[in-house]
Design a protein around this motif. Sequence first.
Motif, PDB file in Angstrom:
ATOM      1  N   THR A  33      60.112   1.996  16.316  1.00 59.50           N
ATOM      2  CA  THR A  33      61.547   1.762  16.404  1.00 59.50           C
ATOM      3  C   THR A  33      61.970   0.821  15.297  1.00 59.50           C
ATOM      4  OG1 THR A  33      63.228   0.613  17.726  1.00 59.50           O
ATOM      5  CG2 THR A  33      60.976  -0.015  18.112  1.00 59.50           C
ATOM      6  N   VAL A  34      63.245   0.864  14.953  1.00 60.52           N
ATOM      7  CA  VAL A  34      63.758  -0.038  13.911  1.00 60.52           C
ATOM      8  C   VAL A  34      64.131  -1.397  14.489  1.00 60.52           C
ATOM      9  CG1 VAL A  34      64.593   1.794  12.422  1.00 60.52           C
ATOM     10  CG2 VAL A  34      66.075   0.957  14.243  1.00 60.52           C
ATOM     11  N   GLU A  35      64.137  -1.533  15.813  1.00 60.01           N
ATOM     12  CA  GLU A  35      64.707  -2.731  16.421  1.00 60.01           C
ATOM     13  C   GLU A  35      63.680  -3.699  17.007  1.00 60.01           C
ATOM     14  OE1 GLU A  35      67.935  -2.032  19.060  1.00 60.01           O
ATOM     15  OE2 GLU A  35      68.908  -0.557  17.766  1.00 60.01           O
ATOM     16  N   TRP A  36      62.494  -3.215  17.370  1.00 63.92           N
ATOM     17  CA  TRP A  36      61.544  -4.054  18.089  1.00 63.92           C
ATOM     18  C   TRP A  36      60.189  -4.047  17.392  1.00 63.92           C
ATOM     19  CZ3 TRP A  36      63.698  -0.163  21.783  1.00 63.92           C
ATOM     20  CH2 TRP A  36      64.948  -0.579  22.265  1.00 63.92           C
ATOM     21  N   PRO A  37      59.302  -4.969  17.763  1.00 63.01           N
ATOM     22  CA  PRO A  37      57.984  -5.031  17.117  1.00 63.01           C
ATOM     23  C   PRO A  37      57.213  -3.719  17.279  1.00 63.01           C
ATOM     24  CG  PRO A  37      58.379  -7.016  18.416  1.00 63.01           C
ATOM     25  CD  PRO A  37      59.482  -6.062  18.754  1.00 63.01           C
ATOM     26  N   ARG A  38      56.545  -3.316  16.189  1.00 65.22           N
ATOM     27  CA  ARG A  38      55.651  -2.159  16.255  1.00 65.22           C
ATOM     28  C   ARG A  38      54.242  -2.654  15.947  1.00 65.22           C
ATOM     29  NH1 ARG A  38      55.613   2.900  12.121  1.00 65.22           N
ATOM     30  NH2 ARG A  38      54.327   1.421  10.946  1.00 65.22           N
ATOM     31  N   LEU A  39      53.510  -2.946  17.007  1.00 64.76           N
ATOM     32  CA  LEU A  39      52.163  -3.492  16.877  1.00 64.76           C
ATOM     33  C   LEU A  39      51.139  -2.398  17.134  1.00 64.76           C
ATOM     34  CD1 LEU A  39      52.606  -6.884  18.766  1.00 64.76           C
ATOM     35  CD2 LEU A  39      52.754  -6.455  16.304  1.00 64.76           C
ATOM     36  N   MET A  40      50.052  -2.442  16.367  1.00 62.56           N
ATOM     37  CA  MET A  40      49.021  -1.413  16.438  1.00 62.56           C
ATOM     38  C   MET A  40      47.779  -1.869  17.202  1.00 62.56           C
ATOM     39  SD  MET A  40      50.182   1.230  14.775  1.00 62.56           S
ATOM     40  CE  MET A  40      51.480   1.660  13.590  1.00 62.56           C
ATOM     41  N   ASP A  41      47.835  -3.029  17.846  1.00 64.05           N
ATOM     42  CA  ASP A  41      46.657  -3.552  18.534  1.00 64.05           C
ATOM     43  C   ASP A  41      46.242  -2.641  19.688  1.00 64.05           C
ATOM     44  OD1 ASP A  41      46.419  -6.651  17.539  1.00 64.05           O
ATOM     45  OD2 ASP A  41      48.503  -5.972  17.601  1.00 64.05           O
ATOM     46  N   MET A  42      44.956  -2.328  19.729  1.00 61.32           N
ATOM     47  CA  MET A  42      44.373  -1.584  20.835  1.00 61.32           C
ATOM     48  C   MET A  42      43.778  -2.585  21.817  1.00 61.32           C
ATOM     49  SD  MET A  42      44.790   1.749  20.468  1.00 61.32           S
ATOM     50  CE  MET A  42      46.482   1.300  20.001  1.00 61.32           C
ATOM     51  N   THR A  43      44.226  -2.513  23.063  1.00 55.27           N
ATOM     52  CA  THR A  43      43.822  -3.536  24.038  1.00 55.27           C
ATOM     53  C   THR A  43      43.162  -2.958  25.294  1.00 55.27           C
ATOM     54  OG1 THR A  43      46.032  -3.510  25.027  1.00 55.27           O
ATOM     55  CG2 THR A  43      45.646  -5.105  23.265  1.00 55.27           C
ATOM     56  N   ALA A  44      42.980  -1.642  25.351  1.00 57.07           N
ATOM     57  CA  ALA A  44      42.398  -1.005  26.534  1.00 57.07           C
ATOM     58  C   ALA A  44      41.596   0.212  26.093  1.00 57.07           C
ATOM     59  CB  ALA A  44      43.497  -0.616  27.526  1.00 57.07           C
ATOM     60  N   ASP A  45      41.112   0.975  27.066  1.00 58.25           N
ATOM     61  CA  ASP A  45      40.341   2.173  26.735  1.00 58.25           C
ATOM     62  C   ASP A  45      41.237   3.395  26.547  1.00 58.25           C
ATOM     63  OD1 ASP A  45      41.130   2.608  29.338  1.00 58.25           O
ATOM     64  OD2 ASP A  45      39.134   3.141  30.090  1.00 58.25           O
ATOM     65  N   GLY A 102      46.649  -9.560  16.811  1.00 60.11           N
ATOM     66  CA  GLY A 102      45.385 -10.210  17.095  1.00 60.11           C
ATOM     67  C   GLY A 102      44.261  -9.579  16.306  1.00 60.11           C
ATOM     68  N   PRO A 103      43.048 -10.112  16.404  1.00 60.99           N
ATOM     69  CA  PRO A 103      41.896  -9.537  15.713  1.00 60.99           C
ATOM     70  C   PRO A 103      41.456  -8.247  16.388  1.00 60.99           C
ATOM     71  CG  PRO A 103      41.186 -11.314  17.128  1.00 60.99           C
ATOM     72  CD  PRO A 103      42.694 -11.300  17.199  1.00 60.99           C
ATOM     73  N   PRO A 104      40.628  -7.445  15.734  1.00 63.37           N
ATOM     74  CA  PRO A 104      40.089  -6.239  16.388  1.00 63.37           C
ATOM     75  C   PRO A 104      39.314  -6.609  17.651  1.00 63.37           C
ATOM     76  CG  PRO A 104      39.630  -6.213  14.027  1.00 63.37           C
ATOM     77  CD  PRO A 104      40.155  -7.590  14.354  1.00 63.37           C
ATOM     78  N   GLY A 105      39.264  -5.700  18.583  1.00 59.29           N
ATOM     79  CA  GLY A 105      38.530  -5.947  19.817  1.00 59.29           C
ATOM     80  C   GLY A 105      37.044  -6.126  19.551  1.00 59.29           C
ATOM     81  N   ALA A 106      36.403  -6.988  20.311  1.00 61.65           N
ATOM     82  CA  ALA A 106      34.985  -7.280  20.099  1.00 61.65           C
ATOM     83  C   ALA A 106      34.089  -6.098  20.458  1.00 61.65           C
ATOM     84  CB  ALA A 106      34.597  -8.503  20.926  1.00 61.65           C
ATOM     85  N   HIS A 107      34.478  -5.326  21.457  1.00 61.59           N
ATOM     86  CA  HIS A 107      33.653  -4.198  21.910  1.00 61.59           C
ATOM     87  C   HIS A 107      34.530  -2.957  22.066  1.00 61.59           C
ATOM     88  CE1 HIS A 107      30.443  -7.065  22.640  1.00 61.59           C
ATOM     89  NE2 HIS A 107      31.287  -7.804  23.335  1.00 61.59           N
ATOM     90  N   PRO A 108      34.914  -2.338  20.961  1.00 60.00           N
ATOM     91  CA  PRO A 108      35.797  -1.171  21.043  1.00 60.00           C
ATOM     92  C   PRO A 108      35.106   0.009  21.718  1.00 60.00           C
ATOM     93  CG  PRO A 108      34.947  -1.429  18.816  1.00 60.00           C
ATOM     94  CD  PRO A 108      34.541  -2.654  19.575  1.00 60.00           C
ATOM     95  N   PRO A 109      35.848   0.811  22.460  1.00 60.17           N
ATOM     96  CA  PRO A 109      35.252   1.983  23.104  1.00 60.17           C
ATOM     97  C   PRO A 109      34.895   3.049  22.064  1.00 60.17           C
ATOM     98  CG  PRO A 109      37.628   2.015  23.367  1.00 60.17           C
ATOM     99  CD  PRO A 109      37.294   0.700  22.722  1.00 60.17           C
ATOM    100  N   LYS A 110      33.979   3.931  22.412  1.00 60.44           N
ATOM    101  CA  LYS A 110      33.593   5.007  21.497  1.00 60.44           C
ATOM    102  C   LYS A 110      34.702   6.047  21.369  1.00 60.44           C
ATOM    103  CE  LYS A 110      28.614   4.499  22.159  1.00 60.44           C
ATOM    104  NZ  LYS A 110      27.342   5.160  22.587  1.00 60.44           N
ATOM    105  N   THR A 111      35.432   6.247  22.435  1.00 50.56           N
ATOM    106  CA  THR A 111      36.578   7.156  22.419  1.00 50.56           C
ATOM    107  C   THR A 111      37.702   6.539  23.250  1.00 50.56           C
ATOM    108  OG1 THR A 111      35.894   8.403  24.388  1.00 50.56           O
ATOM    109  CG2 THR A 111      35.084   9.188  22.245  1.00 50.56           C
ATOM    110  N   ARG A 112      38.917   6.989  23.007  1.00 46.68           N
ATOM    111  CA  ARG A 112      40.072   6.570  23.808  1.00 46.68           C
ATOM    112  C   ARG A 112      40.909   7.803  24.150  1.00 46.68           C
ATOM    113  NH1 ARG A 112      40.731   2.957  19.550  1.00 46.68           N
ATOM    114  NH2 ARG A 112      40.151   0.799  19.993  1.00 46.68           N
ATOM    115  N   ASP A 113      41.453   7.820  25.339  1.00 49.71           N
ATOM    116  CA  ASP A 113      42.515   8.772  25.635  1.00 49.71           C
ATOM    117  C   ASP A 113      43.791   8.259  24.968  1.00 49.71           C
ATOM    118  OD1 ASP A 113      40.724  10.186  27.198  1.00 49.71           O
ATOM    119  OD2 ASP A 113      41.406   9.292  29.078  1.00 49.71           O
TER     120      ASP A 113
END
Length: 295
Positions: free
Chosen positions: A198-210, A254-265
């Motif tokens: 969106t042009v109005e709000w933050p667009r963050l790319m952090d992955m925080t779940a599976d 934030g920094p990249p996740g310490a233990h990223p999953p092998k795949t994500r839905d």
Amino acid sequence: MTHRRGDIRIGISGWTYAPWRGVFYPKGLSQRRELAYAAQRFGAIEINGTFYGLQKPDAFARWRDETPEGFVFALKGSRYITHMRRLRDVETPLANFLASGLLRLGPKLGPILWQFPPRQAFDAERMDSFLRLLPRSTGEAACLARRHDARVEGRQWTESEGDMPLRHAVEIRHDSFRAPEFIALLRQHQVALVCADTVEWPRLMDMTADFAYVRLHGSTKLYESGYSPAALKKWAERIQNWASGGEAEGEHAGPPGAHPPKTRDVYVFFDNDIKVKAPANAAALQRRLGIRDAT
């Protein structure tokens, strides 16, 4: 070598829009058949009505019956919790929301989206308390739903078909959420941060779940502008990266996740619906990703 990836679902936010009739929906299609038509073309749809008010169990049962096997609904959480109560003293409102019938969706119940208002700033203590309340399975949701009050008495649904995982995502609209502490909190609770374009709000790319949750509101004009082939190509690349357990370029709080999953839905919803851009863009993105509709 073919890289494994999670399940990717491309969909639309809502389905009942008068301007879509005769454009996306065939001319003469009855309104009661619109959900079934859309569900044959996309793998998921966001239900918007749950944001504005408590629905009834029969409505959820009808939506389940009108959609094919394997289809998934994402639900917007109640604005009474996020916008009116601002996450304060929300255990009973959350129980009412969960008792309103969403468990009748059974295996078609996908992530619950909690959208925060633009003026709500990040409050770590309040956010942590809210995230701790959220049920992580349909069994937990049923238990909490039984603590509802009189507001849903006589029209409640508090039973779960088995005990399936229940996912949550949050969409932020205030710059104060651009904070490593916020990202760490989401990872602690395994709640996804919505990547909102969106042009109005933050667009963050952090992955925080599976799983990843993406809402495409229109990158130049909110709810209106469409996505060019070049823009869809870029989003397809990001989606493939996320589905393969990777990251995407762009702003990270934030920094990249310490233990990223092998795949994500990955769940992607087009919300640029005013000018009937959403279904066309969603179909084009599906084609880029090699996803076929059910027709």
